[in-house]
Design an enzyme around this catalytic site. Sequence first.
Site, PDB file in Angstrom:
ATOM      1  N   SER A 158      42.557  50.740  49.987  1.00 52.67           N
ATOM      2  CA  SER A 158      42.833  51.874  48.944  1.00 52.67           C
ATOM      3  C   SER A 158      41.337  51.816  48.045  1.00 52.67           C
ATOM      4  CB  SER A 158      43.725  50.743  47.841  1.00 52.67           C
ATOM      5  OG  SER A 158      42.932  49.463  47.612  1.00 52.67           O
ATOM      6  N   HIS A 193      35.083  42.130  45.581  1.00 51.71           N
ATOM      7  CA  HIS A 193      35.722  40.907  45.540  1.00 51.71           C
ATOM      8  C   HIS A 193      36.531  41.115  43.738  1.00 51.71           C
ATOM      9  CE1 HIS A 193      37.221  36.684  46.217  1.00 51.71           C
ATOM     10  NE2 HIS A 193      36.822  37.226  44.596  1.00 51.71           N
ATOM     11  N   GLU A 250      38.091  48.387  40.164  1.00 47.50           N
ATOM     12  CA  GLU A 250      38.222  47.972  41.557  1.00 47.50           C
ATOM     13  C   GLU A 250      37.579  49.963  42.822  1.00 47.50           C
ATOM     14  OE1 GLU A 250      39.107  45.972  44.289  1.00 47.50           O
ATOM     15  OE2 GLU A 250      40.521  44.994  43.312  1.00 47.50           O
TER      16      GLU A 250
END
Length: 220
Positions: free
Chosen positions: A13, A109, A174
């Site tokens: 993704s 991360h 993210e």
Amino acid sequence: MLNLGVLISGRGSNLRALIDACAQPGFPAKISCVIANNGSAKGLDYAKDASIPAFVIPHKDFASRQAFEEALDATMEKHDVQLVCLAGFMRLLTAWFTERWRDRLVNIHPSLLPAFPGVDVHQKVLDYGAKVTGCTVHFVRAEMDHGPIILQAVVPVLDNDTEEVLAARVLEAEHKAYPSAVRLIAEGCVNVFNERTFIAKTDDGAGIALFSPPLFSDRP
Ligand code: GAR
């Protein structure tokens, strides 16, 4: 135009977020190649749909970590990669690779590093009782989930969060953070000095490298 090489292991993704960003007019980077270390990585479909050269280089086919990394390196050199983006790439890279690509290799991360490196991050955040979490884009050093931080996004941890709900909230962050960090690098705004990054976009870098939820008192 900065040429990106994206390394994935699974869902992809974040790769998709980078593909979408690169498709925007004026975005200063393009993806030259995608490499997966296993053929079942679903993210390969995103690369194929976007007509990006995609390769499977299974780590299991190599006698040593460095031999595997030499194959990654050769593929990226062949595609003129200038910045390697790890996007859910679940292999630890050796110092040979991280030094060869020093400050040209980034990772995302799903926590606010240096808190909660490793795996099962969201459950660990919930178990610890942290009130905020988020994600970190950083240059990669040989130690796992370590290196100069480029950008962090903060998201709240809510009382009734499950691991899945929290993971989804962080993942949304993210997908904004990774393209933003790549843009800053591609624009030449990110400098590393003494293992810290400095963002040359504004006088003090403020507001560029941090996304944050509003405080309760700011809410209506
Ligand atoms: C993302 O949450 C990424 O931050 C994490 O793996 C997931 C990959 O999702 N990476 C790490 O934990 C690295 N230590 P995606 O394949 O859908 O991008």
